[in-house]
Design a protein around this motif. Structure first.
Motif, PDB file in Angstrom:
ATOM      1  N   GLY A   7       0.801  -1.231   0.000  1.00  0.00           N
ATOM      2  CA  GLY A   7       0.000   0.000   0.000  1.00  0.00           C
ATOM      3  C   GLY A   7       0.832   1.278   0.000  1.00  0.00           C
ATOM      4  N   SER A  63       0.849   2.695  -3.415  1.00  0.00           N
ATOM      5  CA  SER A  63      -0.451   2.709  -4.095  1.00  0.00           C
ATOM      6  C   SER A  63      -0.890   4.071  -4.582  1.00  0.00           C
ATOM      7  CB  SER A  63      -1.516   2.195  -3.132  1.00  0.00           C
ATOM      8  OG  SER A  63      -1.669   3.146  -2.080  1.00  0.00           O
ATOM      9  N   ARG A 110      -2.410   6.144 -10.901  1.00  0.00           N
ATOM     10  CA  ARG A 110      -2.670   5.429  -9.645  1.00  0.00           C
ATOM     11  C   ARG A 110      -3.750   6.151  -8.838  1.00  0.00           C
ATOM     12  NH1 ARG A 110       3.123   4.628  -6.607  1.00  0.00           N
ATOM     13  NH2 ARG A 110       3.517   6.663  -7.528  1.00  0.00           N
ATOM     14  N   GLU A 167      -5.345   2.088   0.477  1.00  0.00           N
ATOM     15  CA  GLU A 167      -4.366   1.618  -0.501  1.00  0.00           C
ATOM     16  C   GLU A 167      -5.098   1.205  -1.766  1.00  0.00           C
ATOM     17  OE1 GLU A 167      -2.596  -2.238   0.406  1.00  0.00           O
ATOM     18  OE2 GLU A 167      -3.560  -2.133   2.359  1.00  0.00           O
ATOM     19  N   ASP A 168      -4.357   1.093  -2.846  1.00  0.00           N
ATOM     20  CA  ASP A 168      -4.961   0.758  -4.115  1.00  0.00           C
ATOM     21  C   ASP A 168      -5.301  -0.730  -4.127  1.00  0.00           C
ATOM     22  OD1 ASP A 168      -5.370   0.241  -6.931  1.00  0.00           O
ATOM     23  OD2 ASP A 168      -4.459   2.184  -7.256  1.00  0.00           O
ATOM     24  N   PRO A 197      -2.393  -3.136  -7.101  1.00  0.00           N
ATOM     25  CA  PRO A 197      -1.033  -2.564  -7.121  1.00  0.00           C
ATOM     26  C   PRO A 197      -0.293  -2.837  -8.430  1.00  0.00           C
ATOM     27  CG  PRO A 197      -1.120  -4.485  -5.672  1.00  0.00           C
ATOM     28  CD  PRO A 197      -2.500  -4.312  -6.229  1.00  0.00           C
TER      29      PRO A 197
END
Lengths: 329, 329
Positions: free
Chosen positions: A6, A9, B216, B322-323, B326
């Motif tokens: 993360g 990210s 992102r 967080e994404d 990733p």
């Protein structure tokens, strides 16, 4: 605390990392707005640009770490190109699981080295890859500087002098020892240092022809490439080349030639015969140049690089197929 | 032929790789001398600089590959910063065992994309790491451009209009599908493209405030960051946001929100109400902007980003921790 996926990210974790680690140490106003690009200004007509990725193993070693090295290397590449280093961008590739404490030590020494070299870290990027997809940390630094001197191998003439700014082979030897457990007690440290304060005073010499920081491939490779580009020969006097006894001993033991070992805080310089003494004086007045020596000369008698050995023999130095010691930067 | 450790050594194998792969495709005079730095010239007073490392997985995907992406991403970061992209440096980290053929395809598409975007690749570096210490190839590109417009979130005012240049979420969806074997037949490709020819004509508009390429974190993250920096609110109309039916369907199936999915060939633009129609007209006259839409407005009624749903409800968009996806760039 360890690096997590993360952190790369672009979300809240990335921002925390940027604020708590990067901005804490990289205290440059240009970096603050955190936009996609930073604005810089350069007053020279001609701008030098250089890029290097650092993948050194291990990432901490006697005399430095991957962070310090990534700033020194880029500052030195700009300097030997006749430029005043000004701005640096930093791209991190981090491995999931890297201790945050290690990252912070690396970032801290990047900041310290940049400050010492008078360059500003102005923009950056962070990516995180899964455990096993990187070796802890890789760093790219790209540097921009103001060109003040046009230096080129083609500037050189027979009779020019070859100077090295100090002991060669320290970095390669230190990395080799840090990597393998040879059970040797030694004082050898990497020479990793920013060379701009040492070398830029030479820009005032009319007779300054060319400079190079002999990293991968060492002094020998740098001079072979010089001789090929310049179309001249280089004669080196073995007994004049400063090499520490410990480096000679360890190199012999593990089968390396110190002339091919990487340096990260040395330069090899070609200067006219007329300006050679003045160049040496300038170099020796600086702590990083106190062991500088004239080690050879440019000649039209042959092409390539020949080493005149201490007993008067001659040995031709050839480009190696590959470096015996990979990942030293 | 595969990449060997020796290709990163700085010796003869490195030189062969440079000559046979890099110089073959990167045909720029600045690159030819192969010194430590290249010389470039910039006529603007203010210079934009940006850096990005690319670690995308997989390295080939529908619509592009890591090489094309590495040029597009850096060109786009410069462009949305109000700059004309000019020069790019390239740093490769290669894994031992990478097929040379794959590297050449990647290098070829970098060269093609640079040509299409009108930028020059002027300096580079190659490192090779042992098998298992990288995921085939990582690329850093650092870009330098001439700043022609000062763009900043702080320029915006209530009543300004939000434009997106086309369908969002294509890149993230394409990568997600390329990575996992969902057994879905789809036409979705990454939108990966250099946006400078699309966006630089907007620089002439007095009312142009700010731009961002929503990579992102997607459109949502870009606008949340904008609203925080600008200290204003953004109202988005869900039904105005161009999202392909396939992207909606796949996102729903795998639990992503397309507003947070990465784009690599789109920009989100804040422009004055007065110049909004003209901006839309400029964008729609370009193939990469034909699906551009006005999707919202800047307001002082609240802070943050609110989505007005098709049935008239309101949903606040928050920065993700967080994404969920990733390594998409």
């Amino acid at each position: 605390m360890r690096i997590e996926i993360g952190h790369g990210s672009g979300g809240r974790l990335t921002r925390e990392l940027i604020e708590k680690v990067f901005l804490k140490h990289f205290d440059t106003p240009e970096l603050k707005p955190l936009q996609d690009a930073s604005c810089i200004s350069i007053s020279a007509e001609s701008i030098a640009i250089t890029t290097d990725s650092y993948v050194i193993r291990p990432r901490f070693f006697p005399g430095g770490n991957i962070g310090k090295l990534s700033i020194c290397g880029t500052v030195n590449d700009l300097t030997v190109s006749g430029a005043i280093p000004k701005y640096i961008s930093v791209g991190f590739i981090l491995e999931e699981g890297l201790p945050l404490e290690e990252l912070e030590k690396i970032v801290e020494s990047m900041a310290e080295t940049a400050k010492r070299a008078g360059v500003k870290i102005v923009t950056g990027d962070t990516k995180v890859v899964e455990s096993g997809k990187c070796d802890g940390i890789y760093i790219n630094t790209t540097g921009v500087g103001e060109v003040v001197r046009e230096l080129s191998p083609q500037n050189s003439e027979p009779g020019d002098v070859v100077i090295v700014t100090g002991y060669v082979g320290d970095h390669g030897t230190a990395i080799s020892l840090a990597r393998e457990n040879f059970e040797i007690e030694t004082q050898i440290k990497s020479d990793c240092a920013p060379l701009n304060s040492l070398l830029t005073p030479l820009f005032e010499l009319d007779g300054l022809r060319w400079m190079r920081d002999p990293t991968r491939g060492g002094l020998a490779t740098a001079l072979i490439e010089f001789s090929e580009s310049a179309g001249v020969g280089v004669k080196l006097y073995e007994e004049k080349i400063p090499i520490r006894e410990e480096v000679k001993f360890i190199s012999e033991m593990i089968g390396y030639d110190p002339l091919y070992l990487a340096n990260e805080g040395k330069a090899v310089i070609i200067v006219s015969k007329k300006d050679a003494e003045r160049a040496l004086e300038i170099l020796k007045s600086h702590p990083l140049g106190k062991d500088a020596e004239i080690i050879g000369e440019v000649t039209e008698d042959f092409k390539g690089v020949r080493l005149i050995t201490s007993i008067g023999g001659e040995r031709r130095l050839e480009l190696l197929e590959e470096d015996p010691l990979p990942r030293i930067c």
